[in-house]
Write an enzyme that holds these catalytic residues in place. Structure first.
Site, PDB file in Angstrom:
ATOM      1  N   LYS A  75      17.769 -40.200 -11.977  1.00  0.00           N
ATOM      2  CA  LYS A  75      16.471 -40.643 -12.510  1.00  0.00           C
ATOM      3  C   LYS A  75      16.479 -40.938 -14.014  1.00  0.00           C
ATOM      4  CE  LYS A  75      13.276 -38.528  -9.264  1.00  0.00           C
ATOM      5  NZ  LYS A  75      12.015 -37.780  -9.161  1.00  0.00           N
ATOM      6  N   ASP A 100       6.100 -40.808 -10.074  1.00  0.00           N
ATOM      7  CA  ASP A 100       6.015 -39.352  -9.892  1.00  0.00           C
ATOM      8  C   ASP A 100       4.730 -38.781 -10.486  1.00  0.00           C
ATOM      9  OD1 ASP A 100       8.357 -38.981  -8.480  1.00  0.00           O
ATOM     10  OD2 ASP A 100       9.569 -38.655 -10.276  1.00  0.00           O
ATOM     11  N   ALA A 133      10.530 -26.394 -16.063  1.00  0.00           N
ATOM     12  CA  ALA A 133      10.580 -27.278 -17.235  1.00  0.00           C
ATOM     13  C   ALA A 133      11.627 -28.367 -17.055  1.00  0.00           C
ATOM     14  CB  ALA A 133      10.874 -26.450 -18.490  1.00  0.00           C
ATOM     15  N   GLU A 136      13.966 -21.515 -23.897  1.00  0.00           N
ATOM     16  CA  GLU A 136      14.112 -22.668 -24.780  1.00  0.00           C
ATOM     17  C   GLU A 136      13.598 -23.951 -24.147  1.00  0.00           C
ATOM     18  OE1 GLU A 136      14.598 -23.390 -27.923  1.00  0.00           O
ATOM     19  OE2 GLU A 136      14.375 -21.209 -28.023  1.00  0.00           O
TER      20      GLU A 136
HETATM   21  P1  ATR Z   1      13.802 -31.315 -11.193  1.00  0.00           P
HETATM   22  O1  ATR Z   1      14.300 -32.647 -11.646  1.00  0.00           O
HETATM   23  O2  ATR Z   1      13.515 -31.244  -9.714  1.00  0.00           O
HETATM   24  O3  ATR Z   1      12.672 -30.796 -12.012  1.00  0.00           O
HETATM   25  P2  ATR Z   1      15.673 -29.644 -12.660  1.00  0.00           P
HETATM   26  O4  ATR Z   1      15.505 -30.555 -13.814  1.00  0.00           O
HETATM   27  O5  ATR Z   1      17.029 -29.197 -12.281  1.00  0.00           O
HETATM   28  O6  ATR Z   1      15.053 -30.310 -11.345  1.00  0.00           O
HETATM   29  O7  ATR Z   1      14.725 -28.367 -12.894  1.00  0.00           O
HETATM   30  C1  ATR Z   1      14.748 -27.259 -12.078  1.00  0.00           C
HETATM   31  C2  ATR Z   1      13.730 -26.221 -12.576  1.00  0.00           C
HETATM   32  O8  ATR Z   1      13.745 -25.087 -11.692  1.00  0.00           O
HETATM   33  C3  ATR Z   1      14.035 -25.676 -13.960  1.00  0.00           C
HETATM   34  O9  ATR Z   1      12.815 -25.392 -14.606  1.00  0.00           O
HETATM   35  C4  ATR Z   1      14.787 -24.380 -13.631  1.00  0.00           C
HETATM   36  O10 ATR Z   1      14.715 -23.396 -14.650  1.00  0.00           O
HETATM   37  P3  ATR Z   1      15.826 -23.337 -15.846  1.00  0.00           P
HETATM   38  O11 ATR Z   1      15.346 -24.317 -16.878  1.00  0.00           O
HETATM   39  O12 ATR Z   1      15.798 -21.951 -16.309  1.00  0.00           O
HETATM   40  O13 ATR Z   1      17.138 -23.744 -15.229  1.00  0.00           O
HETATM   41  C5  ATR Z   1      14.027 -23.903 -12.442  1.00  0.00           C
HETATM   42  N1  ATR Z   1      14.803 -22.960 -11.620  1.00  0.00           N
HETATM   43  C6  ATR Z   1      15.869 -23.255 -10.834  1.00  0.00           C
HETATM   44  N2  ATR Z   1      16.314 -22.139 -10.220  1.00  0.00           N
HETATM   45  C7  ATR Z   1      15.516 -21.106 -10.639  1.00  0.00           C
HETATM   46  C8  ATR Z   1      15.451 -19.705 -10.344  1.00  0.00           C
HETATM   47  N3  ATR Z   1      16.309 -19.116  -9.502  1.00  0.00           N
HETATM   48  N4  ATR Z   1      14.478 -18.964 -10.937  1.00  0.00           N
HETATM   49  C9  ATR Z   1      13.596 -19.546 -11.790  1.00  0.00           C
HETATM   50  N5  ATR Z   1      13.598 -20.868 -12.100  1.00  0.00           N
HETATM   51  C10 ATR Z   1      14.545 -21.639 -11.536  1.00  0.00           C
END
Ligand code: ATR
Length: 273
Positions: free
Chosen positions: A66, A102, A127, A154
């Site tokens: 994307k 989206d 995030a 962060e």
């Molecule tokens: P997308 O494009 O679908 O938003 P992404 O950019 O990979 O996918 O984002 C995944 C989100 O899920 C992130 O906010 C991630 O948190 P981190 O920034 O700490 O990685 C969150 N996420 C994934 N696994 C997680 C978990 N086990 N517990 C809490 N948050 C999680």
């Protein structure tokens, strides 16, 4: 001549988009087809080249392309510029034009229910890329304040800064605190990937109540733990499949310039679960 559309990404085998769009073509008797095309990370340039060669009419872009797709596009919509990502492309005589449905696709189910966003407070979990589009959507609709809760502090702070740059008050909190305070927000949205593998809700749902609108953007499984627990607390719930349909309908309307047959698309989607 039959027009061809596609969704590109990796993995792509389980994408529901071909079913949704082909159901729409059937419903409206259109001479179009929509396929899933796997393009692995690192091969986007070549993949786009082959789509150009077969004169693809349009395509959707999903994980992991994307953001990178921004580099291979001839013209960008305002949404793409704001969000920094593309999920829908039209091919106008060889010129690729990027859109992002989206954000508005996320907002559709809220609008359908006539739930006001203006001046309301939002708790956004996550995030990543999806959270960014959602934050931009709430900013556009004039929400009062958005609080971001993310595992990695962060990244949460960065997204809060991004939201502030769009003119919405914003701050950052932990997932623990988010759970404790969830009842105070009109909207509580899960934009993390927690739930995709049937995990428990990313926050405690103890404070959720009937005043909350709880929205999970995960559509598979349809009933995540976050949704199921929130339903028990009598919250208004919005399912991830509704966002999926919302963005698909908007992409359909960009490509074909006719109203998308929502019911036919919904029926085939729900049949797939
Ligand atoms: P997308 O494009 O679908 O938003 P992404 O950019 O990979 O996918 O984002 C995944 C989100 O899920 C992130 O906010 C991630 O948190 P981190 O920034 O700490 O990685 C969150 N996420 C994934 N696994 C997680 C978990 N086990 N517990 C809490 N948050 C999680």
């Amino acid at each position: 001549m039959t027009k061809t559309f596609a969704v590109i990404g990796d993995p792509i085998d389980h994408s529901l988009s071909p079913n949704i769009h082909n159901a729409a073509f059937n419903a409206l008797g259109m001479d179009c087809t929509y396929i899933a095309y796997r393009i692995p990370k690192g091969e986007l340039k070549e993949g786009i080249e082959s789509l150009r060669q077969i004169k693809i009419s349009g395509f959707n872009v999903t994980i992991p392309h994307k953001i990178e797709m921004m580099r291979y596009i001839d013209e960008l919509s305002e949404e793409c510029k704001t969000i920094g990502a593309i999920n829908t492309v039209t091919n106008e005589n060889g010129r690729l034009i990027g859109h992002n449905t989206d954000m508005d696709g996320f907002l559709e189910p809220i609008k359908k229910r006539n739930i006001a966003i203006k001046n309301e407070d939002v708790l956004l979990l996550g995030a990543g890329g999806a959270a960014r589009a959602i934050a931009a959507g709430f900013a556009k609709e004039g929400a009062h304040k958005i609080t971001i809760a993310n595992r990695t502090k962060e990244k949460g702070k960065e997204l809060a800064k991004f939201a502030a740059s769009l003119g919405i008050e914003s701050n950052e909190t932990s997932l623990d605190e988010a759970g404790q305070n969830a009842g105070k927000y009109k909207f509580v949205v899960n934009a993390t990937s927690v739930g995709l593998k049937n995990e428990l809700s990313p926050i405690s749902t103890n404070a959720i109540n009937s005043q909350n609108v709880v929205y999970d953007i995960i559509y598979m499984p349809m009933n995540t733990d976050f949704i199921a627990q929130s339903k028990k607390k009598s919250a208004i719930v919005i399912y991830g499949y509704e966002m999926l349909l919302g963005q698909a309908c908007l992409a359909f309307e960009i490509w074909h310039k006719v109203k998308a047959p929502y019911d036919a698309m919904r029926k085939v989607l729900l049949g797939g679960f």
